[in-house]
Every structure is written in structure tokens, then in C-alpha cells.
Design an enzyme around this catalytic site. Sequence first.
Site, PDB file in Angstrom:
ATOM      1  N   TRP A 119       0.802  -1.230   0.000  1.00 58.49           N
ATOM      2  CA  TRP A 119       0.000   0.000   0.000  1.00 58.49           C
ATOM      3  C   TRP A 119       0.836   1.284   0.000  1.00 58.49           C
ATOM      4  O   TRP A 119       1.812   1.399   0.723  1.00 58.49           O
ATOM      5  CB  TRP A 119      -0.884  -0.011   1.250  1.00 58.49           C
TER       6      TRP A 119
ATOM      7  N   ASN B 159      -0.072   5.690   0.171  1.00 58.43           N
ATOM      8  CA  ASN B 159      -0.959   6.846   0.006  1.00 58.43           C
ATOM      9  C   ASN B 159      -0.125   8.118  -0.102  1.00 58.43           C
ATOM     10  O   ASN B 159       0.635   8.216  -1.074  1.00 58.43           O
ATOM     11  CB  ASN B 159      -2.157   6.865   0.963  1.00 58.43           C
ATOM     12  N   ASP B 160      -0.209   9.040   0.809  1.00 59.04           N
ATOM     13  CA  ASP B 160       0.328  10.384   0.568  1.00 59.04           C
ATOM     14  C   ASP B 160       1.838  10.433   0.280  1.00 59.04           C
ATOM     15  O   ASP B 160       2.605   9.757   0.954  1.00 59.04           O
ATOM     16  CB  ASP B 160       0.142  11.260   1.811  1.00 59.04           C
TER      17      ASP B 160
ATOM     18  N   GLN C 262       3.552   7.641   2.505  1.00 58.76           N
ATOM     19  CA  GLN C 262       2.780   6.822   3.444  1.00 58.76           C
ATOM     20  C   GLN C 262       2.713   5.403   2.886  1.00 58.76           C
ATOM     21  O   GLN C 262       2.291   5.195   1.744  1.00 58.76           O
ATOM     22  CB  GLN C 262       1.366   7.382   3.593  1.00 58.76           C
TER      23      GLN C 262
ATOM     24  N   ARG D 271      -3.305  17.053  12.213  1.00 57.69           N
ATOM     25  CA  ARG D 271      -2.232  16.242  11.620  1.00 57.69           C
ATOM     26  C   ARG D 271      -1.619  16.896  10.382  1.00 57.69           C
ATOM     27  O   ARG D 271      -2.107  17.878   9.872  1.00 57.69           O
ATOM     28  CB  ARG D 271      -2.747  14.849  11.278  1.00 57.69           C
ATOM     29  N   ASP D 272      -0.527  16.280   9.935  1.00 57.68           N
ATOM     30  CA  ASP D 272       0.150  16.601   8.670  1.00 57.68           C
ATOM     31  C   ASP D 272       0.872  17.953   8.710  1.00 57.68           C
ATOM     32  O   ASP D 272       0.560  18.880   7.949  1.00 57.68           O
ATOM     33  CB  ASP D 272      -0.841  16.571   7.486  1.00 57.68           C
TER      34      ASP D 272
ATOM     35  N   GLU E 125      -6.756  18.090   5.303  1.00 63.58           N
ATOM     36  CA  GLU E 125      -5.597  17.227   5.475  1.00 63.58           C
ATOM     37  C   GLU E 125      -4.452  17.769   4.625  1.00 63.58           C
ATOM     38  O   GLU E 125      -4.662  18.470   3.629  1.00 63.58           O
ATOM     39  CB  GLU E 125      -5.933  15.794   5.046  1.00 63.58           C
TER      40      GLU E 125
HETATM   41  C1  FRU Z   1      -4.409  11.858   3.922  1.00 58.70           C
HETATM   42  C2  FRU Z   1      -4.135  11.243   5.304  1.00 58.70           C
HETATM   43  C3  FRU Z   1      -3.407  12.200   6.198  1.00 58.70           C
HETATM   44  C4  FRU Z   1      -2.743  11.270   7.163  1.00 58.70           C
HETATM   45  C5  FRU Z   1      -2.385  10.111   6.285  1.00 58.70           C
HETATM   46  C6  FRU Z   1      -2.404   8.777   6.958  1.00 58.70           C
HETATM   47  O1  FRU Z   1      -4.597  10.874   2.959  1.00 58.70           O
HETATM   48  O2  FRU Z   1      -5.371  10.841   5.885  1.00 58.70           O
HETATM   49  O3  FRU Z   1      -4.235  13.150   6.818  1.00 58.70           O
HETATM   50  O4  FRU Z   1      -1.618  11.830   7.766  1.00 58.70           O
HETATM   51  O5  FRU Z   1      -3.292  10.113   5.216  1.00 58.70           O
HETATM   52  O6  FRU Z   1      -1.914   7.789   6.112  1.00 58.70           O
END
Ligand code: FRU
Length: 485
Positions: free
Chosen positions: A49, A51-52, A68, A169-170, A225
Amino acid sequence: MATLLGNSRKSGRDGARPSQDGLFPVPRNDNMAHDPHRPTYHFMPPCQWINDPNGLIQWKGQYHLFYQHNPAEAFFGRMHWGHAVSTDLVHWRHLPIALTPSPEGADKDGVYSGCIVDDHGVPTALYTGVHPEVQCLATGTDDLVSWEKHPGNPVIPAPPPGLAVTGFRDPWVWREGELWYMVIGSGIAGVGGAALLYRSADLRQWDYRGPLYVGSVGPGDTMWECPCFFPLGNRAVLMVSACGGVHAWIGDYAAERFVPTRCDRVDAGLYYAAQAFRDDRNRRIVFAWVTERRGERAALVASGWAGMLSLPRVLSLGNDGGLGVAPAEELNLLRGRHRSCPPQPIAGCTPLPPEIGGSAVEVEVSISPGSASVIELAVRRSANGEEQGLIRYDLAEQALSWHTDQGSLAPSLPKPAFKAGLRLASGEPLRLRVYVDRSVVEIYANNRIALTGCIYPSRADSTGVALLAHGGEAHLERLDCWEMP
Ligand code: FRU
């Protein structure tokens, strides 16, 4: 993008073997090796997986990309920071996982998104640890490969007192003179999304300064986010991810005050959690997570991969003060065999010769609308058009859209559609650059807008390209097609 490991055709995705540098084992997954939907030149981890994008930075001449990553399965889980490096933004070399949750630490349940800054020569990552959401710091070695977490983590242990936040977050950090500033993604219950502003002299002690901005990008906006705040031309941009998309507030910033005057979508399709960084050519380069729509959890886990990053794009300010988006020129390095089409009228449907097309191609086309009311470019089209994805420009609506209602004969697969406004000046042709990478399609129009979509054709011959015009005759000025790696 073509990765040197785990993502290119050259890499042998089908065996358990160490990477070129011996650092990163690639688990065996035969499903992944034979998956016709798995992209070939978009950035992906070796498996599982993503993501960000996180911590994007150019360091000592090399581009570093963190992301991520759940290395345990092809589904969202306990987040780590994956890491890759490149000299040209399009060929990436995987490096060992940079940040792993510490069992007793503030990030025990996940190392969430964040950024990396250059603290007087020391690479320094700021990220969110969960649960609860707190902000943490880690410092890296000069190659950005080994990271040490700050013993005083978390550096921000809780949201500002008295604020009913929907999330916290972030962190995104920048420098102003001798001071550091940070915005944290948040939302204020009943009000909207928020970017909370902090200030520090040393990246470890932070003072809350108030919200940088609170607003709403649309109905149901409760949380921003991945905020990212940066100068663009003579303006300031606050880019946030909310309501399933990436939005750019464009405004003016001085003395801790940001006053936006407009808000643009960075991409109208499957595009989320964007992060932008400045390189040594002063370009503002943005990557995002392509939130593809392939299947349920069990299907993703069985396939061995989920998600990818978008291609590198360069942001600019247009003449109208709006956001401009164009593919980074380094993408041309990926171009392989070239085919082109001579100028010609387009009326009805004109399928192009079979040597133009493929499941991984770039198509660049310029079309004068003429008397047509709708112009379409079909990609991933089967011989008789039973399957195809359609990029449509509607002149009356002044909108570009992506349609997959004929995208797949397989009934269970999703068939999403997306639309973005695009006003063509009188006499201005529609200029498209379309990156087809098996199941993902990135569409750029007139250096102004971008639209990312997905498509899951079931037929092996769904590789064709066709031009269509309705309501009149359009004119093809040129079409070039390159095979991509
Ligand atoms: C955005 C998010 C962020 C968080 C991350 C977790 O896609 O939800 O806010 O830090 O992904 O994987």
C-alpha cells in the site's frame, strides 16, 4: 514513473529477491507480476500500500520522495514512511523504509504524513504520530537514509486548548528569517477546515499563533488534510486536501496573515494529499496520491499492490490569476517509440491506425474545435469501441471531462467520471497531454487544468486511440504518440 525496482518491466516483479542495492527485499507476488492494471511508469512502492507523498525535498542535487506506506499488506494499515531517490524525478531507486512506528513511542500506531526541512544542514522531518494525533520530529543522516527520532517527542503534544478540532495532523514547515513556521491540518467543528499556524525558533518548541486560515472548499468540509503553504509568483498558496480533492487557496500573505482571493482545484479527478516542493530551478513541483478505485479490500490485498503517486507536475500562476498545472518536462525522458498523425479534419469517429496507441503511452494532441460542439479523444479503446475511455471537451459547457461508462465490459468494476471547467479563448486550440499508464490516465489541458482518472478494460485489444467530433467538424492540428516504459 519508471522505478529501478519493483515497478518497471525490467525489474522482474515476480520473484523474491533483493533489490539492486540489496537493501529492500521484494516479496513474491505472482498476481502483481501478471496484473494488466498495474501501472508501469507511475511511482509505486515495490509492493503493498501507498498513500500520501511526504517529505518531498531536493537534497544535495537529488530528489527524495517519502510516502505513506503499509508494507504489511495492500490496504491502509500501520503507516511507515517509504523512501526513494531520483536525479530526474522520473527514474526512482527504492531505499529502505525511513520511519517505522516505535512500539512505545508517540507514533506507535502509525507515522503519518509530514514534511522535511533543511535545519542548517540537518535533514529534519516533522510528522504526525497516532493515536492520539501529535506532532513528532526526527533527524536524518546526510543521505536521508537513517533517521533518529527526537527523544522529546512529541514536539506538539495536543491541539490548542479550547479549540474543538476535528483532527490535528500533517505538519508543513517553512522558514522565515530566523524563525520556523508550521501549519497543521485541522478543522473546527461546525465551521469548516482549518490550517493552524505555529512558530518556533528551533523546530522543537512551538507556539500556537492562531489559525492561518479557516474556510470551506465545499459542502461537508470539516477537515483539511495535508496543508501545504508556499509562495507562487507574487502570491501565496495554501493547498489543502478535503472533500476528496486537492484545493488551492490563492492569496496574499504577510506578518502571519493569509488573505485568499480564490480557490482552485489542483486536479478534478482521483488526486489527493498533494505536496509541493521547490527545486533548484525554482519550480514548484507537486506529487499526490492517485486514489484509484480498483476493488474491495480482499481484491487489493490479493493483488499485492494498491495506489500510486501522480506524475510530477509543475504549478504556476496563470494570466487570469488562477492556478496553472503542467507535466514536468522530465517526463519526456520516458518517451519511447514515436508515432504521429498528420493534420486532418475530424467528423464523427476517426479511429487511428493500430500502431498509434498502447496500454502505456503518452498522447499529445492539438485540435481546433472548428464547427464542432463536442470533441473527444478515446484511449484504451478496443477495435470496435466496445471498451474505451473518453476525454470530452464540451464547447457550450466549456468543460473537460473523463468518462468510463464504456471503460470496461467487466460489470463489477467502477466507472467513474470527472469534470473540470476549461475556458478556451477564441481561436485557441484544445491542447491535451494524456498519460495512459494501464489503469490510470492523467489528462493535462492547455497548461491550465489536470484531471486524473482510472479505467479497467477487460479486453487485451483495448489499446487503441480515436478522435471524435460531434455537431460539426473539428480539425486535428497534430497528434504525437510515444510508447512509455
Ligand atoms: C491523507 C491522510 C493524512 C494522514 C495520512 C495517513 O490521505 O489521511 O491526513 O496523515 O493520510 O496515512
